[in-house]
Design a protein around this motif. Sequence first.
Motif, PDB file in Angstrom:
ATOM      1  N   VAL A   1       0.843  -1.206   0.000  1.00 19.31           N
ATOM      2  CA  VAL A   1       0.000   0.000   0.000  1.00 19.31           C
ATOM      3  C   VAL A   1       0.875   1.252   0.000  1.00 19.31           C
ATOM      4  N   ASP A   2       1.929   1.241   0.821  1.00 17.18           N
ATOM      5  CA  ASP A   2       2.850   2.384   0.870  1.00 17.18           C
ATOM      6  C   ASP A   2       3.481   2.643  -0.501  1.00 17.18           C
ATOM      7  N   LEU A   3       3.996   1.594  -1.127  1.00 14.06           N
ATOM      8  CA  LEU A   3       4.668   1.741  -2.417  1.00 14.06           C
ATOM      9  C   LEU A   3       3.700   2.206  -3.499  1.00 14.06           C
ATOM     10  N   LYS A   4       2.520   1.614  -3.514  1.00 12.84           N
ATOM     11  CA  LYS A   4       1.512   2.008  -4.515  1.00 12.84           C
ATOM     12  C   LYS A   4       1.114   3.463  -4.334  1.00 12.84           C
ATOM     13  N   THR A   5       0.978   3.896  -3.081  1.00 11.54           N
ATOM     14  CA  THR A   5       0.597   5.280  -2.801  1.00 11.54           C
ATOM     15  C   THR A   5       1.654   6.252  -3.316  1.00 11.54           C
ATOM     16  N   VAL A   6       2.935   5.950  -3.058  1.00 14.63           N
ATOM     17  CA  VAL A   6       4.018   6.837  -3.512  1.00 14.63           C
ATOM     18  C   VAL A   6       4.038   6.920  -5.032  1.00 14.63           C
ATOM     19  N   VAL A   7       3.949   5.784  -5.701  1.00 14.86           N
ATOM     20  CA  VAL A   7       3.957   5.761  -7.172  1.00 14.86           C
ATOM     21  C   VAL A   7       2.772   6.539  -7.735  1.00 14.86           C
ATOM     22  N   ASP A   8       1.606   6.360  -7.123  1.00 14.32           N
ATOM     23  CA  ASP A   8       0.401   7.054  -7.604  1.00 14.32           C
ATOM     24  C   ASP A   8       0.477   8.560  -7.382  1.00 14.32           C
ATOM     25  N   ILE A   9       1.062   8.985  -6.273  1.00 17.66           N
ATOM     26  CA  ILE A   9       1.180  10.416  -5.978  1.00 17.66           C
ATOM     27  C   ILE A   9       1.938  11.137  -7.093  1.00 17.66           C
ATOM     28  N   TYR A  10       2.950  10.465  -7.642  1.00 17.55           N
ATOM     29  CA  TYR A  10       3.766  11.073  -8.701  1.00 17.55           C
ATOM     30  C   TYR A  10       3.266  10.728 -10.103  1.00 17.55           C
ATOM     31  N   HIS A  11       2.068  10.143 -10.157  1.00 18.62           N
ATOM     32  CA  HIS A  11       1.391   9.853 -11.431  1.00 18.62           C
ATOM     33  C   HIS A  11       2.264   9.013 -12.362  1.00 18.62           C
ATOM     34  N   VAL A  12       3.007   8.095 -11.764  1.00 19.76           N
ATOM     35  CA  VAL A  12       3.788   7.148 -12.554  1.00 19.76           C
ATOM     36  C   VAL A  12       2.940   5.903 -12.767  1.00 19.76           C
ATOM     37  N   LYS A  13       2.744   5.534 -14.017  1.00 22.20           N
ATOM     38  CA  LYS A  13       1.968   4.341 -14.337  1.00 22.20           C
ATOM     39  C   LYS A  13       2.835   3.108 -14.113  1.00 22.20           C
ATOM     40  N   ARG A  14       2.244   2.108 -13.502  1.00 22.81           N
ATOM     41  CA  ARG A  14       3.024   0.907 -13.210  1.00 22.81           C
ATOM     42  C   ARG A  14       3.516   0.230 -14.492  1.00 22.81           C
ATOM     43  N   THR A  15       2.815   0.427 -15.581  1.00 24.46           N
ATOM     44  CA  THR A  15       3.242  -0.154 -16.862  1.00 24.46           C
ATOM     45  C   THR A  15       4.512   0.526 -17.398  1.00 24.46           C
ATOM     46  N   GLU A  16       4.819   1.732 -16.876  1.00 25.98           N
ATOM     47  CA  GLU A  16       6.025   2.448 -17.305  1.00 25.98           C
ATOM     48  C   GLU A  16       7.277   1.969 -16.573  1.00 25.98           C
ATOM     49  N   ILE A  17       7.085   1.188 -15.512  1.00 20.30           N
ATOM     50  CA  ILE A  17       8.201   0.721 -14.686  1.00 20.30           C
ATOM     51  C   ILE A  17       8.637  -0.661 -15.172  1.00 20.30           C
ATOM     52  N   ASP A  18       9.898  -0.744 -15.616  1.00 20.70           N
ATOM     53  CA  ASP A  18      10.399  -1.997 -16.194  1.00 20.70           C
ATOM     54  C   ASP A  18      10.719  -3.055 -15.144  1.00 20.70           C
ATOM     55  N   GLY A  19      11.079  -2.622 -13.959  1.00 22.08           N
ATOM     56  CA  GLY A  19      11.436  -3.578 -12.920  1.00 22.08           C
ATOM     57  C   GLY A  19      11.808  -2.870 -11.639  1.00 22.08           C
TER      58      GLY A  19
ATOM     59  N   GLU B   1       9.050  -9.389 -11.194  1.00 19.84           N
ATOM     60  CA  GLU B   1       9.992  -9.875 -10.198  1.00 19.84           C
ATOM     61  C   GLU B   1      10.955  -8.757  -9.801  1.00 19.84           C
ATOM     62  N   SER B   2      11.294  -8.701  -8.513  1.00 27.36           N
ATOM     63  CA  SER B   2      12.224  -7.694  -8.001  1.00 27.36           C
ATOM     64  C   SER B   2      13.598  -8.314  -7.776  1.00 27.36           C
ATOM     65  N   MET B   3      14.647  -7.528  -8.005  1.00 21.34           N
ATOM     66  CA  MET B   3      16.023  -7.955  -7.787  1.00 21.34           C
ATOM     67  C   MET B   3      16.482  -7.416  -6.433  1.00 21.34           C
ATOM     68  N   VAL B   4      17.139  -8.262  -5.644  1.00 24.66           N
ATOM     69  CA  VAL B   4      17.682  -7.837  -4.353  1.00 24.66           C
ATOM     70  C   VAL B   4      19.200  -7.860  -4.436  1.00 24.66           C
ATOM     71  N   LEU B   5      19.821  -6.735  -4.134  1.00 30.91           N
ATOM     72  CA  LEU B   5      21.281  -6.629  -4.181  1.00 30.91           C
ATOM     73  C   LEU B   5      21.886  -7.500  -3.092  1.00 30.91           C
ATOM     74  N   GLY B   6      22.680  -8.479  -3.518  1.00 32.10           N
ATOM     75  CA  GLY B   6      23.274  -9.414  -2.575  1.00 32.10           C
ATOM     76  C   GLY B   6      24.074 -10.459  -3.324  1.00 32.10           C
ATOM     77  N   PRO B   7      24.396 -11.587  -2.693  1.00 29.24           N
ATOM     78  CA  PRO B   7      25.165 -12.644  -3.351  1.00 29.24           C
ATOM     79  C   PRO B   7      24.513 -13.074  -4.667  1.00 29.24           C
ATOM     80  N   GLY B   8      25.329 -13.215  -5.701  1.00 32.26           N
ATOM     81  CA  GLY B   8      24.813 -13.622  -7.001  1.00 32.26           C
ATOM     82  C   GLY B   8      24.471 -12.470  -7.916  1.00 32.26           C
ATOM     83  N   VAL B   9      24.403 -11.266  -7.375  1.00 33.02           N
ATOM     84  CA  VAL B   9      24.128 -10.081  -8.190  1.00 33.02           C
ATOM     85  C   VAL B   9      25.460  -9.431  -8.555  1.00 33.02           C
TER      86      VAL B   9
END
Length: 257
Positions: free
Chosen positions: A41-59, A84-92
Amino acid sequence: MILAIDIGNTNIVVGCIDREKTYFIERLSTVRTKTELEYAVDLKTVVDIYHVKRTEIDGCIISSVVPQITNAVKLAAEKVLKKESMVLGPGVKTGLNIMMDNPGQLGADQVANAVAGIAEYPVPLALIDMGTATTISVVDEKKHYVGGMIFPGMGVSLDALTAHASQLSGISIDAPKRIIGKNTIECMKSGVIYSNAAALDGSIDRIEEELGQKITVVATGGLARKVVPHCKREIILDEDLLLKGLLVIYEKNRKDA
């Protein structure tokens, strides 16, 4: 455009960035008891506040120094973006040569800062990140991460002072009108701002002495803007530094994939 998330001990920095610009940066409170849905909910709210469409976000890529909530935030981002989200850590793959006794101990945020610093600024480098802790990362002329410093952040120092001195109350972290304070509040503000500015100046001097070279100094983090203007050394303020590093790492791993 990607969604970049840095999970710190006090704040979670969220931003959308591509090679052209940073579209926004916001901070959420780090709450270890929040559920995956609450973070979604927090993440969706922030993205929506800045009128960024989720389809515009590649990852999405995440760096974290709070392992307890890393997976919850990862799943939250995937719930919002349907990717899918990438987490910075071993293997990256980061491309960073870490010359530490135990490279695995280096915080993901410091890795991202160093990757961005190498990509954006001339080496050798000192990269200052002012958050819950203040960290200084040092990159040599060969673009190797050679080590650094960690000391208490301004907020931590101020909290410790007010907790252990009964006559000193909490204050906001703002520069006073003068260095020599005329009342308790002014004295505390002067102490916290100028002692940190002096610590940065002195640390940079000592790092240069040890390296035997002049260095480029870049500062980032939530509190850097309050301190850097009061430093005597030339320090570049780059509040997007960490997100830039996450973008570089995301693209490096996407190409490899």
